[in-house]
Design an enzyme around this catalytic site. Structure first.
Site, PDB file in Angstrom:
ATOM      1  N   PHE A 213       0.937  -1.031   0.016  1.00 53.70           N
ATOM      2  CA  PHE A 213       0.196  -0.032   0.059  1.00 53.70           C
ATOM      3  C   PHE A 213       0.813   1.480   0.092  1.00 53.70           C
ATOM      4  O   PHE A 213       1.442   1.169   0.881  1.00 53.70           O
ATOM      5  CB  PHE A 213      -0.458   0.094   1.472  1.00 53.70           C
ATOM      6  CG  PHE A 213      -1.199  -1.505   1.429  1.00 53.70           C
ATOM      7  CD1 PHE A 213      -2.602  -1.838   0.579  1.00 53.70           C
ATOM      8  CD2 PHE A 213      -1.023  -1.862   2.148  1.00 53.70           C
ATOM      9  CE1 PHE A 213      -2.843  -3.367   0.045  1.00 53.70           C
ATOM     10  CE2 PHE A 213      -1.477  -3.565   2.414  1.00 53.70           C
ATOM     11  CZ  PHE A 213      -2.228  -4.176   1.666  1.00 53.70           C
ATOM     12  N   ASP A 215       1.901   4.364   0.337  1.00 46.80           N
ATOM     13  CA  ASP A 215       1.286   5.512   1.538  1.00 46.80           C
ATOM     14  C   ASP A 215       2.656   6.487   1.216  1.00 46.80           C
ATOM     15  O   ASP A 215       3.532   6.044   0.883  1.00 46.80           O
ATOM     16  CB  ASP A 215       1.174   4.860   3.347  1.00 46.80           C
ATOM     17  CG  ASP A 215       2.343   4.859   3.437  1.00 46.80           C
ATOM     18  OD1 ASP A 215       3.003   4.029   3.233  1.00 46.80           O
ATOM     19  OD2 ASP A 215       2.331   4.143   4.858  1.00 46.80           O
ATOM     20  N   ASP A 283       4.618  -5.670   3.626  1.00 49.18           N
ATOM     21  CA  ASP A 283       4.210  -4.468   4.003  1.00 49.18           C
ATOM     22  C   ASP A 283       3.737  -3.755   4.992  1.00 49.18           C
ATOM     23  O   ASP A 283       4.302  -3.174   6.007  1.00 49.18           O
ATOM     24  CB  ASP A 283       3.034  -3.992   2.860  1.00 49.18           C
ATOM     25  CG  ASP A 283       2.438  -2.717   3.832  1.00 49.18           C
ATOM     26  OD1 ASP A 283       2.820  -1.455   2.667  1.00 49.18           O
ATOM     27  OD2 ASP A 283       1.340  -2.524   4.719  1.00 49.18           O
TER      28      ASP A 283
HETATM   29  N1  LIG Z   1       1.648   0.972   3.609  1.00 47.46           N
HETATM   30  C1  LIG Z   1       1.020   0.442   4.824  1.00 47.46           C
HETATM   31  N2  LIG Z   1       0.290   2.355   4.761  1.00 47.46           N
HETATM   32  C2  LIG Z   1      -0.798   2.500   5.931  1.00 47.46           C
HETATM   33  C3  LIG Z   1      -0.972   0.549   6.698  1.00 47.46           C
HETATM   34  C4  LIG Z   1      -1.593   1.339   8.207  1.00 47.46           C
HETATM   35  C5  LIG Z   1      -2.598   1.240   9.199  1.00 47.46           C
HETATM   36  N3  LIG Z   1      -2.746  -0.061   9.297  1.00 47.46           N
HETATM   37  C6  LIG Z   1      -2.565  -1.756   9.821  1.00 47.46           C
HETATM   38  C7  LIG Z   1      -3.169  -2.684   9.010  1.00 47.46           C
HETATM   39  C8  LIG Z   1      -2.701  -3.677  10.446  1.00 47.46           C
HETATM   40  C9  LIG Z   1      -2.230  -3.025  11.459  1.00 47.46           C
HETATM   41  O1  LIG Z   1      -2.187  -3.466  12.590  1.00 47.46           O
HETATM   42  C10 LIG Z   1      -2.474  -1.214  10.566  1.00 47.46           C
HETATM   43  O2  LIG Z   1      -2.932  -0.919  12.085  1.00 47.46           O
HETATM   44  C11 LIG Z   1      -1.901   2.698   7.421  1.00 47.46           C
HETATM   45  N4  LIG Z   1      -1.157   3.291   7.142  1.00 47.46           N
HETATM   46  C12 LIG Z   1      -0.665   4.299   6.515  1.00 47.46           C
HETATM   47  O3  LIG Z   1       0.050   5.177   7.498  1.00 47.46           O
HETATM   48  C13 LIG Z   1       0.310   6.580   7.081  1.00 47.46           C
HETATM   49  C14 LIG Z   1       0.371   6.443   8.618  1.00 47.46           C
HETATM   50  O4  LIG Z   1       1.031   7.318   9.210  1.00 47.46           O
HETATM   51  P1  LIG Z   1       1.786   7.962  10.751  1.00 47.46           P
HETATM   52  O5  LIG Z   1       1.053   9.568  10.082  1.00 47.46           O
HETATM   53  O6  LIG Z   1       2.554   8.100  10.861  1.00 47.46           O
HETATM   54  O7  LIG Z   1       0.257   7.603  11.937  1.00 47.46           O
HETATM   55  C15 LIG Z   1      -0.941   7.292   6.213  1.00 47.46           C
HETATM   56  O8  LIG Z   1      -0.404   6.745   5.054  1.00 47.46           O
HETATM   57  C16 LIG Z   1      -2.110   5.719   6.382  1.00 47.46           C
HETATM   58  O9  LIG Z   1      -2.517   5.299   5.176  1.00 47.46           O
HETATM   59  C17 LIG Z   1      -0.663  -0.085   6.685  1.00 47.46           C
HETATM   60  O10 LIG Z   1      -0.806  -1.268   6.987  1.00 47.46           O
HETATM   61  N5  LIG Z   1       0.236  -0.263   5.706  1.00 47.46           N
END
Ligand SMILES: Nc1nc2c(c(CN[C@H]3C=C[C@H](O)[C@@H]3O)cn2[C@@H]2O[C@H](COP(=O)(O)O)[C@@H](O)[C@H]2O)c(=O)[nH]1
Length: 306
Positions: A213, A215, A283
């Site tokens: 994903f 991000d 990821d």
């Molecule tokens: N690639 C990727 N990006 C992810 C996630 C997740 C949460 N996934 C949940 C699923 C299972 C886990 O237990 C996680 O809780 C959020 N994001 C992204 O991060 C950024 C936020 O960052 P900060 O501002 O520091 O909170 C924002 O762009 C958000 O869209 C992920 O898994 N993969």
């Protein structure tokens, strides 16, 4: 997700601000090929889960709003996930389709117990309305019906979500070509798979089709690992917390090169270990190492997609 893979590879082959470093990929693969660090979904203990359709509704609302936290230095994804969880525990009808269509900015803020306007608050509200309206129109108000109609295919789920909900159509035009990244639509499938542990609403025979994903955390982690290298100009914008325009070449390259690099990483681990590797697992490992890295500098783009 062939179009995500193919268009990301296309960008990576023409990229000028971001370079995918093969030797960096090989180094990382050497260090993890025997045992890929396994990170549990909800390792933070912040998500709602009741093993039923309400969890699906929660995850869909969560991923409809899962973008752009950085403009507020105190806000993070954790606040969104745990705030929506508390709201749902307090009132089981909080994400009913008719109510989703009516939230205002201040009401959403209240729901999350956030003391000031959320970043891109008007967009968040618009997207909630869109979700409520389309769920009501096509899925009897329930995200669980949306999931049931995808025939246990994550690819079909992403396709259904992006067909019905314009806010999930995460794409850009790069050098005249359409590039698909579908971050929030794919993470919805991955969240179901993770939350329901591959069973029931989380059963997908093709979960291996999902990419990472794209991000703002994962590119920064890949750079730290030596997998991505940035041009001097791009490095300096990120170093000085400068904003990068949504849809700019720099932004598309950061995201697409991340997808491409992790796909290469996955292929190489599979060749070396003979075992199947899921991009979803890579990821979560990369993302969780990023959020535990307080000095990590990431790119800043105002976007509803991530
Ligand atoms: N690639 C990727 N990006 C992810 C996630 C997740 C949460 N996934 C949940 C699923 C299972 C886990 O237990 C996680 O809780 C959020 N994001 C992204 O991060 C950024 C936020 O960052 P900060 O501002 O520091 O909170 C924002 O762009 C958000 O869209 C992920 O898994 N993969």
């Amino acid at each position: 997700m062939e179009e995500v893979r193919a268009t990301s590879a296309w960008v990576a082959s023409r990229s000028s601000h971001v370079l995918v470093v093969s030797s960096g990929i090989e180094k990382v693969v050497e260090s993890i090929k025997d045992s890929i660090p396994k990170v549990e979904w909800d390792f933070e203990g912040i998500h709602y889960f009741d093993d039923g359709p309400l969890t699906v509704q929660y995850l869909f609302v969560l991923d409809a709003l899962n973008f752009c936290f950085w403009p507020d230095k105190d806000l993070s994804y954790d606040h969104l996930a745990s705030g929506l969880k508390a709201a749902l525990q307090n009132d089981k009808s909080v994400f009913d389709a008719d109510r989703l269509q009516k939230y205002t900015g201040p009401q959403l803020r209240d729901l999350l117990k956030w003391p000031r306007p959320l970043p891109l608050e008007d967009e968040r509200v618009r997207l909630l309305h869109e979700v409520g309206l389309e769920l009501e129109k096509s899925f009897e108000g329930k995200a669980s019906n949306l999931v049931k109609s995808c025939g246990k295919s994550a690819v079909e789920l992403v396709s259904l979500v992006t067909r019905h909900f314009p806010g999930f159509r995460d794409h850009s035009v790069y050098k005249g070509h359409q590039v698909f990244l579908y971050k929030r639509a794919q993470i919805f499938a991955a969240d179901l798979w993770g939350a329901f542990k591959g069973q029931g609403y989380g059963e997908f025979h093709d979960i291996s089709s999902i990419t990472i994903f794209a991000d703002y955390i994962v590119p920064a982690v890949l750079r730290e690992l030596g997998v991505l290298r940035y041009s001097t100009a791009l490095a300096s914008i990120i170093e000085t917390n400068g904003e990068i325009g949504s849809g700019s070449e720099e932004e598309v390259e950061l995201r697409a090169c991340s997808v491409y690099a992790v796909e290469k990483m996955r292929e190489l681990i599979e060749i070396k270990s003979g075992k199947q590797v899921l991009s979803v697992d890579l990821d979560l490992w990369l993302w969780s190492s990023g959020i535990h890295f307080p000095t990590l500098k990431h790119h800043r783009t105002l976007s509803i997609y991530y």
